[in-house]
Design a protein around this motif. Structure first.
Motif: not given
Ligand code: MLT
Ligand code: FAD
Ligand code: ZN
Length: 639
Positions: A230, A484, A488, A499, A529, A531, A538, A572-573
């Motif tokens: 991404l 969830r 994306p 992003k 949204y 983790h 994100h 994380e990306h």
């Molecule tokens: C997610 O957690 O859905 C992914 O990392 C992808 C995003 O960030 O859009």
């Protein structure tokens, strides 16, 4: 739908129904956010510009010639050398359709059965000789050379000469070497190049030969797995050669006792999940892109995803790697040991290096056993503060079984319901400000169910949860996850997306979303949204189309905000192309003379410049800078 929906009033009744059995996911909150010394910078960086810097093609790189193409066909065979423009369109473009290169060539190394069977014969001879020390030593020497250079008869003669310096009874080894060389020589001479792809060479040898050649010709390359990245890391910027790992998709071994899986880098994550499911195990990582992303790509990005909360990052789960360096030499770190403190653990350099230091060809990974009892709740919270409190309470009360804690705001759900086929709101009677997906995983169904229900009831009574529903079967669980994981994709379908993937203290995280909303006004849809259990936000900004004026309002504001709160601009990306020149926001800043390390102010001259150190490592392993140029590090530092 009605059957399983629960309002706040009858939440308990629904929670107490029989649950489903699916989706192993993570748990055990490693709620730690690492603050590197250089992240802890207070005097930061208002000078960084927001508009994307224009990148120049490095003039030292050569352009592909017809001789190059012929050479690659000799190594790989006709069909694994793709230079048809139409076929290259997809490989030149990233998943978001935001970055587009103009590569003229894609190479697809693949392993071949025939060479393996030749190796098996060699193995057998080794075993037969293993009692005799000098012969065994010779065999090992041969094997080492065999895996890298064993290409032509001429090379092999040189090898024989070296081996002939050994004691006379190593003659047998020499004969074997000679015969193998003869086989290869014959196949390269008498088979057409297509057959050579099938019969001639082993995977690692192919990758090695490709890189050795590219390095000698100064041809830039971009390693590409599933191309789901991404940050623009997996596609060429200019005309780099794409080395695509999709055909490197063999499972090498699986040990049912230890749960250690060894596989080639091109294995698709979902295929590994299915393979392990049959063995009673799961992958320690899971992400929405699992149907396309590959384990080599996951390792190279140090992908996080939905299970990191429980099983930790790939730095913990990856036990070994086989990597081919820019000059074609092989770094064999493919160990299957959980503990190995023999000096520097070099594999960690490659985990998260985004193809800038080497091509990962094989991975050895620790996989957890599949547990029988899984519960998934889709919950609504009235405000962000309740989400945070719920997370803390869940970690305290359900710590040993909590396996995922994800969140999305009402804007994210709204987008999913509008744009994602098959998505249905599990709580349709009213919209709420925030939604949480909370999962528990364990092995004692009745105990865990009872514990979870008690927790949810208590949280509702305390006002932390305003509504919620517990999945009753595997289909309902899948439909919750679909929401969830589908954010994306829904964003993509809605138009242009800016992003951002940030590590921030949980208590501060959503302030940024709200500030961004105020900053951009109605021109943009600001969505949050991520983790939550990992402190990973994100932040996505959706607009009908890309607009430099909007970008200038977002950046550098978003990076400065993150830096000010001691966060990371890539949770994380990775950095890829998108953030290569933004690395200073999270690592040592260029422009300051005093930095704050923990609670101390230190002159910068006393601190190691982390970005410079990274650039030195890059130059050491890839002196010509051919591996994934313009990515990860600012181009002026990398070459
Ligand atoms: C997610 O957690 O859905 C992914 O990392 C992808 C995003 O960030 O859009
Ligand atoms: P690619 O996109 O092909 O490559 C990514 C990077 O790794 C590039 O820099 C490339 O050069 C390098 N690379 C690839 N293979 C190799 C190799 N064998 N050797 C050396 N370098 C290599 N990411 C997360 O962390 N968490 C998520 O939850 C998550 N969810 C996602 C959901 C969706 C719908 C999508 C589209 C993406 C998501 N991602 C997520 C991002 C992406 O899926 C991950 O970064 C994934 O690990 C990339 O794997 P890939 O095989 O597609 O790699
Ligand atoms: Zn994510």
């Amino acid at each position: 739908m009605e059957k399983w929906r629960a309002t706040s009033r009858h939440l308990l009744r629904h929670f107490s129904k029989d649950l489903f059995d699916r989706r192993m996911s993570p748990s055990f909150g490693t709620f730690n956010r690492q603050l590197s010394s250089a992240e802890a910078v207070d005097l930061v960086l208002l000078s960084f510009v927001s508009v994307a810097t224009t990148i120049q093609r490095n003039p030292l790189f050569s352009s592909i010639s017809s001789d190059d193409i012929s050479h690659f066909k000799e190594i790989l065979g006709e069909k694994n050398v793709i230079h048809d423009e139409e076929k290259l369109v997809t490989a030149n473009m990233d998943w978001m359709r935001k970055y587009k290169g103009s590569s003229k060539l894609m190479l697809q190394p693949r392993s071949t059965e025939e060479w393996i069977s030749l190796s098996v014969v060699a193995e057998w001879i080794d075993c037969a000789l293993s009692g005799v020390w000098p012969l065994k030593k010779a065999a090992l020497a041969f094997r080492k050379v065999n895996s890298i250079y064993f290409q032509s008869l001429v090379q092999s003669f040189n090898l024989c000469l070296r081996i002939s310096e050994m004691p006379p009874h190593s003659l047998f080894i020499m004969i074997r070497l000679f015969l193998q060389a003869l086989c290869l020589f014959a196949s390269s001479t008498y088979c057409d190049s297509d057959k050579l792809g099938n019969y001639g060479t082993h995977l690692i040898l192919q990758v090695s030969q490709i890189l050795k050649y590219c390095n000698s010709r100064c041809l830039a390359v971009v390693p590409q797995g599933g191309n789901t990245g991404l940050v623009g890391g997996s596609v060429p910027v200019f005309d780099e050669v794409i080395i695509n790992t999709s055909s490197m998709s063999k499972i090498v071994s699986f040990d049912k006792v230890s749960g250690i899986l060894v596989c080639e880098a091109g294995c698709i994550l979902e295929n590994l999940v299915s393979f392990l499911d049959n063995q009673g195990f799961i992958m320690p990582l899971d992400l929405g892109a699992k149907g396309s992303c590959q384990i080599g790509g996951n390792v190279s990005t140090n992908a996080g995803g939905l299970r990191l909360f429980r099983y930790g990052s790939l730095h913990g789960n990856v036990l070994g790697l086989e990597v081919v360096l820019a000059n074609g030499t092989v770094l064999d770190m493919l160990r299957t040991l959980r503990k190995d403190n023999t000096g520097y653990d070099l594999k960690h350099l490659f985990i998260g290096s985004e193809g800038s230091l080497g091509i990962v060809s094989k991975v050895s990974i620790l996989t957890p056993p599949k547990l029988s009892s899984v519960n998934l709740a889709f919950l609504a919270c009235k405000d962000y503060s309740s989400c945070q409190k719920l997370l803390l309470a869940a970690k305290r009360k359900l710590g040993e079984i909590l396996s995922a804690f994800e969140f999305l705001d009402t804007q994210a759900l709204d987008l999913v319901l509008k744009h994602l086929e098959g998505a249905r709101n599990p709580l349709p009677t009213s919209m709420h400000n925030f939604y949480i997906l909370m999962e528990t995983t364990g092995s004692n169904e009745s105990y865990e169910k009872e514990k979870l229900e008690a927790f949810l009831l208590h949280s509702m009574e305390g006002g932390l949860i305003s509504d919620g529903v517990l999945a009753q079967d595997i289909n309902q669980a899948s439909s919750f996850w679909h929401i969830r994981e589908g954010v994306p994709e829904a964003l993509m379908k809605a138009g242009a997306v800016y992003k951002y993937d940030l590590s921030l203290p949980v208590e501060k995280m959503y302030d940024l979303v709200e500030e961004m909303r105020i900053r951009l006004g109605p021109a943009a849809n600001v969505v949050g949204y991520g983790h939550l259990g990992d402190s990973n936000l994100h932040l996505n900004i959706s607009t009908p189309q890309y607009d430099d004026a909007i970008l200038a309002q977002i950046e550098p504001f978003v990076y400065e905000w993150t830096s000010k709160h001691h966060g990371s601009i890539s949770a994380e990306h990775g950095l890829g192309l998108m953030k290569a020149d933004k690395i200073f926001y999270s690592k040592s800043p260029e422009t300051v003379s005093i930095i704050l390390v923990g609670s101390y102010l230190l002159p910068k001259s006393l601190c190691v410049d982390i970005v410079q150190l990274m650039a030195s490592i890059k130059r050491l392993l890839d002196p010509n800078g051919i591996l994934n140029p313009y990515k990860v590090l600012p181009p002026f530092l990398a070459s």
